[in-house]
Write an enzyme that holds these catalytic residues in place. Structure first.
Site, PDB file in Angstrom:
ATOM      1  N   CYS A   2       0.727  -1.190   0.056  1.00 18.89           N
ATOM      2  CA  CYS A   2      -0.091  -0.070  -0.072  1.00 18.89           C
ATOM      3  C   CYS A   2       0.881   1.359   0.135  1.00 18.89           C
ATOM      4  O   CYS A   2       1.942   1.207   0.683  1.00 18.89           O
ATOM      5  CB  CYS A   2      -0.940   0.086   1.292  1.00 18.89           C
ATOM      6  SG  CYS A   2      -1.962  -1.453   1.322  1.00 18.89           S
ATOM      7  N   ARG A  27       5.299  -0.728  -4.493  1.00 18.41           N
ATOM      8  CA  ARG A  27       5.089  -1.291  -3.121  1.00 18.41           C
ATOM      9  C   ARG A  27       4.112  -2.360  -3.233  1.00 18.41           C
ATOM     10  O   ARG A  27       3.778  -3.138  -2.577  1.00 18.41           O
ATOM     11  CB  ARG A  27       4.723  -0.429  -2.229  1.00 18.41           C
ATOM     12  CG  ARG A  27       5.648   0.512  -1.744  1.00 18.41           C
ATOM     13  CD  ARG A  27       5.117   1.804  -1.128  1.00 18.41           C
ATOM     14  NE  ARG A  27       4.446   1.329   0.221  1.00 18.41           N
ATOM     15  CZ  ARG A  27       5.253   1.414   1.748  1.00 18.41           C
ATOM     16  NH1 ARG A  27       6.288   1.720   1.316  1.00 18.41           N
ATOM     17  NH2 ARG A  27       4.384   1.000   2.711  1.00 18.41           N
ATOM     18  N   TRP A  75      -3.593  -2.493  -1.418  1.00 22.21           N
ATOM     19  CA  TRP A  75      -3.040  -3.952  -1.627  1.00 22.21           C
ATOM     20  C   TRP A  75      -4.182  -4.800  -0.701  1.00 22.21           C
ATOM     21  O   TRP A  75      -4.215  -4.371   0.394  1.00 22.21           O
ATOM     22  CB  TRP A  75      -1.663  -4.218  -1.320  1.00 22.21           C
ATOM     23  CG  TRP A  75      -1.268  -5.630  -1.687  1.00 22.21           C
ATOM     24  CD1 TRP A  75      -0.840  -5.929  -2.817  1.00 22.21           C
ATOM     25  CD2 TRP A  75      -1.087  -6.831  -0.890  1.00 22.21           C
ATOM     26  NE1 TRP A  75      -0.599  -7.313  -3.053  1.00 22.21           N
ATOM     27  CE2 TRP A  75      -0.732  -7.800  -1.640  1.00 22.21           C
ATOM     28  CE3 TRP A  75      -1.408  -7.276   0.301  1.00 22.21           C
ATOM     29  CZ2 TRP A  75      -0.348  -9.085  -1.185  1.00 22.21           C
ATOM     30  CZ3 TRP A  75      -1.259  -8.295   0.981  1.00 22.21           C
ATOM     31  CH2 TRP A  75      -0.817  -9.307   0.128  1.00 22.21           C
ATOM     32  N   ASN A 115      -2.953   2.511   5.754  1.00 25.04           N
ATOM     33  CA  ASN A 115      -2.238   1.149   5.516  1.00 25.04           C
ATOM     34  C   ASN A 115      -2.165   0.516   6.686  1.00 25.04           C
ATOM     35  O   ASN A 115      -1.984   1.053   7.875  1.00 25.04           O
ATOM     36  CB  ASN A 115      -0.783   1.616   5.333  1.00 25.04           C
ATOM     37  CG  ASN A 115      -0.503   2.262   3.701  1.00 25.04           C
ATOM     38  OD1 ASN A 115      -1.546   2.310   3.191  1.00 25.04           O
ATOM     39  ND2 ASN A 115       0.631   2.687   3.619  1.00 25.04           N
ATOM     40  N   GLY A 116      -2.279  -0.813   6.776  1.00 29.25           N
ATOM     41  CA  GLY A 116      -2.259  -1.631   7.858  1.00 29.25           C
ATOM     42  C   GLY A 116      -3.668  -2.623   8.120  1.00 29.25           C
ATOM     43  O   GLY A 116      -4.393  -2.694   7.047  1.00 29.25           O
ATOM     44  N   GLU A 511      17.882 -18.266  -3.347  1.00 27.65           N
ATOM     45  CA  GLU A 511      17.662 -16.946  -3.844  1.00 27.65           C
ATOM     46  C   GLU A 511      17.373 -17.101  -5.206  1.00 27.65           C
ATOM     47  O   GLU A 511      16.341 -16.428  -5.795  1.00 27.65           O
ATOM     48  CB  GLU A 511      18.960 -15.946  -3.373  1.00 27.65           C
ATOM     49  CG  GLU A 511      18.686 -14.439  -3.730  1.00 27.65           C
ATOM     50  CD  GLU A 511      17.656 -13.763  -3.371  1.00 27.65           C
ATOM     51  OE1 GLU A 511      17.412 -12.686  -4.004  1.00 27.65           O
ATOM     52  OE2 GLU A 511      16.869 -14.379  -2.278  1.00 27.65           O
ATOM     53  N   LYS A 515      13.978 -15.585  -6.876  1.00 25.14           N
ATOM     54  CA  LYS A 515      13.879 -14.667  -8.112  1.00 25.14           C
ATOM     55  C   LYS A 515      12.975 -15.061  -9.149  1.00 25.14           C
ATOM     56  O   LYS A 515      12.218 -14.270  -9.690  1.00 25.14           O
ATOM     57  CB  LYS A 515      15.181 -14.195  -8.568  1.00 25.14           C
ATOM     58  CG  LYS A 515      16.116 -13.264  -7.533  1.00 25.14           C
ATOM     59  CD  LYS A 515      15.692 -11.881  -7.242  1.00 25.14           C
ATOM     60  CE  LYS A 515      14.758 -11.770  -6.260  1.00 25.14           C
ATOM     61  NZ  LYS A 515      15.000 -12.068  -4.902  1.00 25.14           N
ATOM     62  N   GLU A 518       9.268 -15.372  -8.293  1.00 23.19           N
ATOM     63  CA  GLU A 518       8.710 -13.891  -8.094  1.00 23.19           C
ATOM     64  C   GLU A 518       8.436 -13.365  -9.378  1.00 23.19           C
ATOM     65  O   GLU A 518       7.196 -12.670  -9.312  1.00 23.19           O
ATOM     66  CB  GLU A 518       9.739 -13.266  -7.226  1.00 23.19           C
ATOM     67  CG  GLU A 518       9.766 -13.432  -5.864  1.00 23.19           C
ATOM     68  CD  GLU A 518      10.842 -12.576  -5.234  1.00 23.19           C
ATOM     69  OE1 GLU A 518      10.407 -12.051  -3.945  1.00 23.19           O
ATOM     70  OE2 GLU A 518      11.878 -12.231  -5.760  1.00 23.19           O
ATOM     71  N   HIS A 534      17.766 -37.375  -2.928  1.00 18.07           N
ATOM     72  CA  HIS A 534      16.993 -37.761  -1.839  1.00 18.07           C
ATOM     73  C   HIS A 534      15.302 -37.285  -2.241  1.00 18.07           C
ATOM     74  O   HIS A 534      14.697 -37.032  -1.385  1.00 18.07           O
ATOM     75  CB  HIS A 534      17.637 -37.138  -0.360  1.00 18.07           C
ATOM     76  CG  HIS A 534      18.677 -37.655  -0.044  1.00 18.07           C
ATOM     77  ND1 HIS A 534      18.864 -38.867   0.507  1.00 18.07           N
ATOM     78  CD2 HIS A 534      19.921 -37.169  -0.298  1.00 18.07           C
ATOM     79  CE1 HIS A 534      20.153 -39.118   0.652  1.00 18.07           C
ATOM     80  NE2 HIS A 534      20.874 -38.088   0.445  1.00 18.07           N
ATOM     81  N   LYS A 633       6.308  -4.829  -2.206  1.00 12.80           N
ATOM     82  CA  LYS A 633       7.687  -4.604  -1.599  1.00 12.80           C
ATOM     83  C   LYS A 633       7.748  -4.607  -0.188  1.00 12.80           C
ATOM     84  O   LYS A 633       8.710  -5.218   0.287  1.00 12.80           O
ATOM     85  CB  LYS A 633       7.908  -3.159  -2.272  1.00 12.80           C
ATOM     86  CG  LYS A 633       9.455  -2.940  -2.089  1.00 12.80           C
ATOM     87  CD  LYS A 633      10.436  -3.979  -2.588  1.00 12.80           C
ATOM     88  CE  LYS A 633      11.847  -3.662  -2.484  1.00 12.80           C
ATOM     89  NZ  LYS A 633      12.601  -4.604  -3.169  1.00 12.80           N
TER      90      LYS A 633
END
Length: 638
Positions: A2, A27, A75, A115-116, A511, A515, A518, A534, A633
């Site tokens: 947001c 964001r 968001w 926001n929140g 990582e 990436k 995402e 395994h 973000k």
């Protein structure tokens, strides 16, 4: 997640708010809106689900001139991404909803962006409905708007009037009384129909900053919308309320009244938040890494003492010598950086390290010895789970330090001390330069703790020599960009990737897989290379590429055997290797060479080609690289 932008001053608010919202697109959001208060004295609200372009079209079609306004990119946490659920939300308008919800304005007394998450919104909503308030959305935020209006009505009825002290005006009293009833997190910006000269902001657990100009003020959820417009900034802390006019800023504590606030220089330019000549922010930030790595080390290496130097740990060397265990915690990419740190600190400082997901640590009750030190690792400094984990460990009496990129952020403020990354704003949702900067800072900590304990002076100098070469080595790794793009063209249609590495390159495999997931939406998994047999080897076929991190090192021969196992099952292999490695070239389908680098710094250099591979595959697949679906973000809610 947001974004909040507000303006009060002498310029056209709409233009500045929309520009700020564009800067906050990184964001993550699914709807946007704006509330203005023109000379007519009626609140004018425009909002739309979808990308910001829809809101901009509504503004062009009929937004009035105004020098005060608030805007938001949402968001979704409560309610689907619809026009009705978009912010701002209004309070005090009890008229039936009209046919044109997007431009409803007029009789409302208050407009709110938030926001929140408000955890007790249902109980408050039930009470407000019993008072006659009508709700038009599924959000928790509309509850705040009506609650402020309800408190304002009582304040007016009690005979309060405009006072010299902003804390005593009914509008500010209403905000303070309303937020005292909220349980959860909020960054709030409030616009009142009857106060065209004032905005009120409040925060608890969700960031807000105020940009100080000459006869104008800017309000935002981070500093990026302020760049180029204000050169001074005020960071609001939890439980603080800001009363903002064009020419004044007063900061109050929610419960105790006026407090003194610190005004700091804003060290951020418009160029810092622009893409320049790059096609995407992510690509720009990947290519910024030689400089951001230098920035992370600048002023922190002492050749005289063969150690690292930190100015903000707020713990003496003697106190740090008593540390017998370090806990590193973070989420996502920061957790991967923590895994790199675990290898480095244990190797060079011989100090036990535990890496915890912040989301799990906050709910666990692990036994922690007296000599335990927590490092909370975060790019934004606002990640809700990491903040909660830090608070829990701090409550138990252990020292807490932050590794963070954002000055004035909540985690940076609440930790006992810490280390800033100095990487500059990271706009792309998928973290790149922050990851390598975090790994650099953790390398510095390995050097620092090593020299506090047993590392020799000569070994410390060798460590520094290697670190100082690092920016040039990353710049060299970036020269493979075009070759990596060609590899991306070959594998862009794959549905699954495996990423495999060992020792300190295992976190880089994780990582690299993250990436790719995402930004390209391709399923990818990272594993220790030896664990492949395994279970994951069952996935291997001619259509499933495996990306191997196989530079020269202690387990090089072991990883090479794993490559042969993949090739025996006709799996294509992309190898990240040391230069001129004939054995790897004879086995792999594609090879990306990285420069020679000491094994303990391989994760930083090896991360670069994996970032570029994910980027080029995502672009070729037509994905929105900087704003991938469903992601934000800064994750400020649990």
């Amino acid at each position: 997640m947001c974004g909040i932008v507000g303006y009060i001053g002498f310029r056209r608010a709409t233009d500045l708010i929309l520009e700020g919202l564009r800067r906050l697109e990184y964001r993550g959001y699914d709807s946007a809106g704006i509330a203005l208060l023109p000379d007519s004295g009626e609140l004018h609200v425009l909002k739309a689900a979808g990308r910001l372009a829809r809101l901009e079209a509504l503004v062009r079609a009929g937004a009035p001139d105004s020098s005060i306004g608030i805007g938001h990119t949402r968001w979704a946490t409560h309610g689907a991404p619809t026009d009705a659920n978009a912010h701002p939300h209004i309070g005090g308008d009890d008229q039936p909803a009209g046919p044109d919800e997007d431009s409803r304005h007029g009789e409302a007394n208050v407009a709110v962006v938030h926001n929140g998450v408000i955890e007790n919104y249902r109980a408050i909503k039930d009470r407000l409905e019993s008072e006659g308030y009508v709700f038009r959305s599924e959000t928790d935020t509309e509850v705040i708007a009506h609650l402020i209006d309800s408190c304002l009505t009582r304040a007016m009825a009690a005979g309060r009037s405009v006072a010299d002290d902003p804390a005593d005006t009914p509008w500010v009293v209403a905000v303070r009384e309303a937020i005292a009833q909220l349980r959860g997190t909020y960054g709030l910006l409030v616009l009142f129909r009857d106060r065209p000269d004032m905005l009120v902001a409040a925060r608890l657990g969700s960031p807000l900053v105020v940009g100080v100009g000459d006869g104008e003020h800017f309000i935002a959820s981070d500093a990026s919308p302020l760049a180029g417009h204000a050169d001074r900034i005020v960071y609001l802390a939890d439980h603080e309320v800001a009363v903002i006019t064009a020419g004044t800023l007063r900061v109050l504590h929610r419960d105790t009244g006026r407090i003194e606030h610190a005004v700091r220089p804003l060290e951020l330019s418009a160029e810092d938040v622009g893409m320049g000549s790059y096609a995407h922010f992510m690509l720009k930030e990947i290519h910024e890494q030689p400089e951001t790595i230098r920035a992370a080390m600048r002023g922190r290496l002492s050749r005289d003492d063969a150690t690292a130097v930190f100015g903000g740990l707020n713990l003496t060397p003697r106190q740090l010598q008593r540390i017998n265990r370090i806990v590193l915690t973070g989420c996502g990419t920061s957790w991967h950086a923590a895994l790199v740190g675990e290898y480095l600190i244990e190797e060079f400082a011989r100090l036990p390290v535990e890496v915890e997901y912040a989301s799990e640590l906050r709910y666990r009750n692990p036994p922690l010895d007296e000599g335990t030190l927590l490092f909370a690792i975060t790019q934004s400094g606002e990640t809700a789970d990491t903040l909660a984990a830090l608070r829990e460990i701090k409550r138990k009496g252990h020292p807490t330090l932050a590794i963070c990129n954002v000055v004035g952020s909540t985690i940076a403020t609440e930790a006992d001390g810490g280390i800033y990354l100095h990487a500059g704003p990271e706009i792309g949702v998928a973290s790149t330069k922050a990851f390598t900067s975090q790994c650099v800072v953790l390398s510095l900590l390995a050097l620092y703790f090593g020299r506090l304990r047993h590392m020799s002076y000569e070994r410390g100098l060798e460590f520094i020599d290697a670190l100082e070469r690092l920016p040039d080595l990353v710049a060299e790794a970036l020269r493979a960009d075009e070759a990596i793009k060609r590899i991306a063209e070959r594998f862009q249609d794959a549905n699954t990737f495996l990423y495999l590495g060992r020792q300190c390159n295992f976190p880089v495999a994780l990582e690299g897989a993250l990436k790719l997931k995402e930004i390209s939406y391709i399923h990818a998994e990272g594993y220790p290379a030896a664990e492949m047999k395994h279970g994951p080897i069952a996935l291997v076929d001619a259509a499933t590429p495996s990306v191997f991190l196989i530079p020269q090192g202690a387990v090089y021969d072991k990883v090479l055997l794993n490559v042969e196992e993949i090739k025996a099952r006709k799996g294509p292999v992309i190898a990240i290797s040391s230069p001129g490695d004939r054995r790897v070239r004879d086995l792999a389908d594609e090879v990306i060479e990285i420069p020679e680098v000491p094994e303990f710094l391989q994760p930083i250099v090896a991360a670069v080609p994996l970032q570029l591979l994910a980027y080029h595959i995502a672009v070729l697949r037509g994905c929105d690289v900087d704003k991938p679906r469903n992601l934000a973000k800064s994750v400020t809610v649990e």
